[in-house]
Design a protein around this motif. Structure first.
Motif, PDB file in Angstrom:
ATOM      1  N   LEU A   1       0.828  -1.207   0.000  1.00  0.00           N
ATOM      2  CA  LEU A   1       0.000   0.000   0.000  1.00  0.00           C
ATOM      3  C   LEU A   1       0.863   1.258   0.000  1.00  0.00           C
ATOM      4  O   LEU A   1       0.492   2.264  -0.598  1.00  0.00           O
ATOM      5  CB  LEU A   1      -0.961  -0.016   1.194  1.00  0.00           C
ATOM      6  CG  LEU A   1      -2.060  -1.067   1.119  1.00  0.00           C
ATOM      7  CD1 LEU A   1      -2.928  -1.049   2.363  1.00  0.00           C
ATOM      8  CD2 LEU A   1      -2.924  -0.857  -0.112  1.00  0.00           C
ATOM      9  N   VAL A   2       2.002   1.187   0.661  1.00  0.00           N
ATOM     10  CA  VAL A   2       2.930   2.322   0.617  1.00  0.00           C
ATOM     11  C   VAL A   2       3.399   2.548  -0.821  1.00  0.00           C
ATOM     12  O   VAL A   2       3.427   3.668  -1.312  1.00  0.00           O
ATOM     13  CB  VAL A   2       4.136   2.084   1.547  1.00  0.00           C
ATOM     14  CG1 VAL A   2       5.142   3.219   1.416  1.00  0.00           C
ATOM     15  CG2 VAL A   2       3.685   1.945   2.989  1.00  0.00           C
ATOM     16  N   LYS A   3       3.725   1.459  -1.487  1.00  0.00           N
ATOM     17  CA  LYS A   3       4.116   1.571  -2.900  1.00  0.00           C
ATOM     18  C   LYS A   3       2.992   2.192  -3.717  1.00  0.00           C
ATOM     19  O   LYS A   3       3.216   3.065  -4.562  1.00  0.00           O
ATOM     20  CB  LYS A   3       4.472   0.193  -3.473  1.00  0.00           C
ATOM     21  CG  LYS A   3       5.858  -0.279  -3.102  1.00  0.00           C
ATOM     22  CD  LYS A   3       6.356  -1.337  -4.097  1.00  0.00           C
ATOM     23  CE  LYS A   3       7.842  -1.622  -3.853  1.00  0.00           C
ATOM     24  NZ  LYS A   3       8.420  -2.512  -4.884  1.00  0.00           N
ATOM     25  N   LEU A   4       1.786   1.732  -3.473  1.00  0.00           N
ATOM     26  CA  LEU A   4       0.616   2.238  -4.198  1.00  0.00           C
ATOM     27  C   LEU A   4       0.454   3.746  -4.017  1.00  0.00           C
ATOM     28  O   LEU A   4      -0.035   4.435  -4.915  1.00  0.00           O
ATOM     29  CB  LEU A   4      -0.648   1.553  -3.694  1.00  0.00           C
ATOM     30  CG  LEU A   4      -1.467   0.727  -4.653  1.00  0.00           C
ATOM     31  CD1 LEU A   4      -2.876   0.559  -4.129  1.00  0.00           C
ATOM     32  CD2 LEU A   4      -1.498   1.312  -6.054  1.00  0.00           C
ATOM     33  N   LEU A   5       0.846   4.253  -2.872  1.00  0.00           N
ATOM     34  CA  LEU A   5       0.728   5.691  -2.604  1.00  0.00           C
ATOM     35  C   LEU A   5       1.581   6.501  -3.570  1.00  0.00           C
ATOM     36  O   LEU A   5       1.396   7.699  -3.724  1.00  0.00           O
ATOM     37  CB  LEU A   5       1.170   5.997  -1.183  1.00  0.00           C
ATOM     38  CG  LEU A   5       0.156   6.303  -0.112  1.00  0.00           C
ATOM     39  CD1 LEU A   5       0.830   7.070   1.012  1.00  0.00           C
ATOM     40  CD2 LEU A   5      -0.997   7.124  -0.635  1.00  0.00           C
ATOM     41  N   ASN A   6       2.524   5.828  -4.209  1.00  0.00           N
ATOM     42  CA  ASN A   6       3.381   6.496  -5.189  1.00  0.00           C
ATOM     43  C   ASN A   6       2.767   6.510  -6.584  1.00  0.00           C
ATOM     44  O   ASN A   6       3.453   6.815  -7.561  1.00  0.00           O
ATOM     45  CB  ASN A   6       4.752   5.815  -5.228  1.00  0.00           C
ATOM     46  CG  ASN A   6       5.567   6.100  -3.991  1.00  0.00           C
ATOM     47  OD1 ASN A   6       6.205   7.126  -3.881  1.00  0.00           O
ATOM     48  ND2 ASN A   6       5.515   5.189  -3.021  1.00  0.00           N
TER      49      ASN A   6
ATOM     50  N   LEU B   1      -6.801   8.550  -5.715  1.00  0.00           N
ATOM     51  CA  LEU B   1      -7.277   7.206  -6.008  1.00  0.00           C
ATOM     52  C   LEU B   1      -6.505   6.184  -5.172  1.00  0.00           C
ATOM     53  O   LEU B   1      -7.089   5.253  -4.612  1.00  0.00           O
ATOM     54  CB  LEU B   1      -7.100   6.892  -7.500  1.00  0.00           C
ATOM     55  CG  LEU B   1      -7.473   5.469  -7.919  1.00  0.00           C
ATOM     56  CD1 LEU B   1      -8.952   5.200  -7.727  1.00  0.00           C
ATOM     57  CD2 LEU B   1      -7.058   5.185  -9.358  1.00  0.00           C
ATOM     58  N   ALA B   2      -5.180   6.381  -5.052  1.00  0.00           N
ATOM     59  CA  ALA B   2      -4.354   5.469  -4.263  1.00  0.00           C
ATOM     60  C   ALA B   2      -4.860   5.399  -2.817  1.00  0.00           C
ATOM     61  O   ALA B   2      -4.987   4.311  -2.251  1.00  0.00           O
ATOM     62  CB  ALA B   2      -2.897   5.909  -4.297  1.00  0.00           C
ATOM     63  N   LEU B   3      -5.172   6.547  -2.263  1.00  0.00           N
ATOM     64  CA  LEU B   3      -5.690   6.559  -0.891  1.00  0.00           C
ATOM     65  C   LEU B   3      -7.017   5.826  -0.796  1.00  0.00           C
ATOM     66  O   LEU B   3      -7.287   5.102   0.163  1.00  0.00           O
ATOM     67  CB  LEU B   3      -5.858   8.001  -0.403  1.00  0.00           C
ATOM     68  CG  LEU B   3      -4.613   8.681   0.146  1.00  0.00           C
ATOM     69  CD1 LEU B   3      -4.901  10.128   0.496  1.00  0.00           C
ATOM     70  CD2 LEU B   3      -4.113   7.926   1.387  1.00  0.00           C
ATOM     71  N   PHE B   4      -7.848   6.017  -1.815  1.00  0.00           N
ATOM     72  CA  PHE B   4      -9.138   5.332  -1.835  1.00  0.00           C
ATOM     73  C   PHE B   4      -8.959   3.815  -1.919  1.00  0.00           C
ATOM     74  O   PHE B   4      -9.624   3.061  -1.198  1.00  0.00           O
ATOM     75  CB  PHE B   4      -9.978   5.827  -3.012  1.00  0.00           C
ATOM     76  CG  PHE B   4     -11.223   5.032  -3.239  1.00  0.00           C
ATOM     77  CD1 PHE B   4     -12.290   5.117  -2.352  1.00  0.00           C
ATOM     78  CD2 PHE B   4     -11.320   4.168  -4.317  1.00  0.00           C
ATOM     79  CE1 PHE B   4     -13.437   4.364  -2.545  1.00  0.00           C
ATOM     80  CE2 PHE B   4     -12.465   3.407  -4.517  1.00  0.00           C
ATOM     81  CZ  PHE B   4     -13.527   3.511  -3.637  1.00  0.00           C
ATOM     82  N   LEU B   5      -8.036   3.376  -2.778  1.00  0.00           N
ATOM     83  CA  LEU B   5      -7.796   1.940  -2.921  1.00  0.00           C
ATOM     84  C   LEU B   5      -7.243   1.345  -1.626  1.00  0.00           C
ATOM     85  O   LEU B   5      -7.577   0.214  -1.251  1.00  0.00           O
ATOM     86  CB  LEU B   5      -6.840   1.681  -4.087  1.00  0.00           C
ATOM     87  CG  LEU B   5      -7.409   2.026  -5.463  1.00  0.00           C
ATOM     88  CD1 LEU B   5      -6.316   1.973  -6.532  1.00  0.00           C
ATOM     89  CD2 LEU B   5      -8.549   1.080  -5.831  1.00  0.00           C
ATOM     90  N   ALA B   6      -6.414   2.111  -0.938  1.00  0.00           N
ATOM     91  CA  ALA B   6      -5.896   1.662   0.351  1.00  0.00           C
ATOM     92  C   ALA B   6      -7.033   1.493   1.358  1.00  0.00           C
ATOM     93  O   ALA B   6      -7.078   0.512   2.110  1.00  0.00           O
ATOM     94  CB  ALA B   6      -4.860   2.650   0.879  1.00  0.00           C
ATOM     95  N   LEU B   7      -7.953   2.432   1.313  1.00  0.00           N
ATOM     96  CA  LEU B   7      -9.120   2.326   2.194  1.00  0.00           C
ATOM     97  C   LEU B   7      -9.946   1.092   1.853  1.00  0.00           C
ATOM     98  O   LEU B   7     -10.378   0.351   2.744  1.00  0.00           O
ATOM     99  CB  LEU B   7      -9.982   3.580   2.067  1.00  0.00           C
ATOM    100  CG  LEU B   7     -11.285   3.592   2.866  1.00  0.00           C
ATOM    101  CD1 LEU B   7     -11.024   3.493   4.355  1.00  0.00           C
ATOM    102  CD2 LEU B   7     -12.103   4.845   2.552  1.00  0.00           C
TER     103      LEU B   7
END
Lengths: 187, 187
Positions: free
Chosen positions: A99-104, B152-158
């Motif tokens: 998820l940290v990677k995804l934040l990028n 979107l990344a934050l949403f996917l993490a959620l």
DNA sequence: TCTGCCATGTAATCTGTTACATGATTCT
DNA sequence: AGAATCATGTAACAGATTACATGGCAGA
């Protein structure tokens, strides 16, 4: 996560007498889907527990192979384990580097992240098939009702592994699809 | 898990300029469902990263309140972050103390474990309702398609948080029910 | 011959936790 | 008056990871 390995070892030793070496092997198989530790950690912890009188061992000579130290739990070890069971567990915060990677996520590294997701999907699917393989061979539907309590615990742990890997895979597919949709629309 | 916090911080600093203090606050809210760290860790790591030239800061005087150190990522910091994104992540083994507790399932401590499961269910449900609250207030169905990539990344993490807590709750209910069934039958 | 298994260990380093510390301001 | 917030830090310790080390035996 505090003092965790200590209670993992006490739990395993409360089930059977076992060597440090075999405990590590357990982490690679049965217990592996909810705990693991390296041999260094295990040996260090076992000698600490020995010093504290919570476990003890008998050296077993084997002629050809090196001596074994077969450990067992002591009475005060059992007591500590029981006390721990009565303490409510505090939940440890999630840590997920994926998820940290995804934040990028940005236009210029969408590709790398999609590759990473694909890799994660493959790994997860492989693990899922290992789990369901175990489920089929060890626990067929008819046997479950007949399991002893301690075998039931292992089965329930396996079920946990299966449900969480399944939902993980679902999420991976969804996010991969969502990201691909964006990329397609912005061309 | 190696060097993890380093890349978490670089990721956050690549998104915006921010103080150590505010990073810790982020761990208590938005980023909290996939990473967290104490202020001691964060400050230690930030000064290490400064020594390595991966980040730097400007002290901002605020008159009344103590000075702020507003950090930003440097060019070599961005480079290291990018290199890390290109390395395939090794998956970290699961560690679940609740399952370790479950492994202690025996007739004489069924009750304690059922209590533990109940507690876990309550905690999980509370967390689940927090997550779905965030989902409703921040991301209504119509807005999702319009999110910027980084939002979107934050949403996917959620979404990840929601799916995994949901399957966790399912499993908790199933195992609790299964154990209760055994106890009932053996009376 | 080389790899891997059996079985244990030490040492160095890194990561995480707990406790202690400062000092002004705002809220109850 | 007392607690909480802002904003940073040090010190001591516990936990985990990586590397290094031994030494015989079995199998490819």
């Amino acid at each position: 996560m505090h003092m965790a390995l200590k209670f993992v070892l006490l739990t395993l030793l409360d089930r059977e007498r076992i060597t440090g070496y075999d405990i590590v092997k357990t982490f690679d198989s049965a217990v592996g889907y909810f705990w693991s530790a390296s041999h260094q950690q295990v040996y260090r912890e076992l000698s600490k527990l020995t010093d504290q009188g919570l476990v003890n061992f008998t050296s077993v000579k084997q002629g050809d192979k090196p001596d074994k130290k077969v450990y067992r739990i002591t009475r005060s070890g059992k007591q500590e384990l029981q006390d721990w069971l009565h303490e409510p567990a505090k939940e440890s915060p999630t840590k997920d580097l994926l998820l940290v990677k995804l934040l990028n996520l940005r236009a210029d590294n969408v590709d790398v992240l999609l590759e990473e997701l694909d890799r994660a999907i493959k790994n997860a699917q492989q693990r899922a098939s290992v789990y369901s393989g175990i489920e089929k061979t060890y626990y067929s539907k008819t046997q479950i009702a007949a399991l002893e309590l301690d075998d039931l615990a292992l089965f329930l742990a396996l079920r946990k592994g299966i449900t969480s890997i399944t939902s993980h895979i679902d999420w991976l597919h969804q996010t991969s699809a969502e990201i691909k949709k964006r990329v397609a629309n912005n061309n």
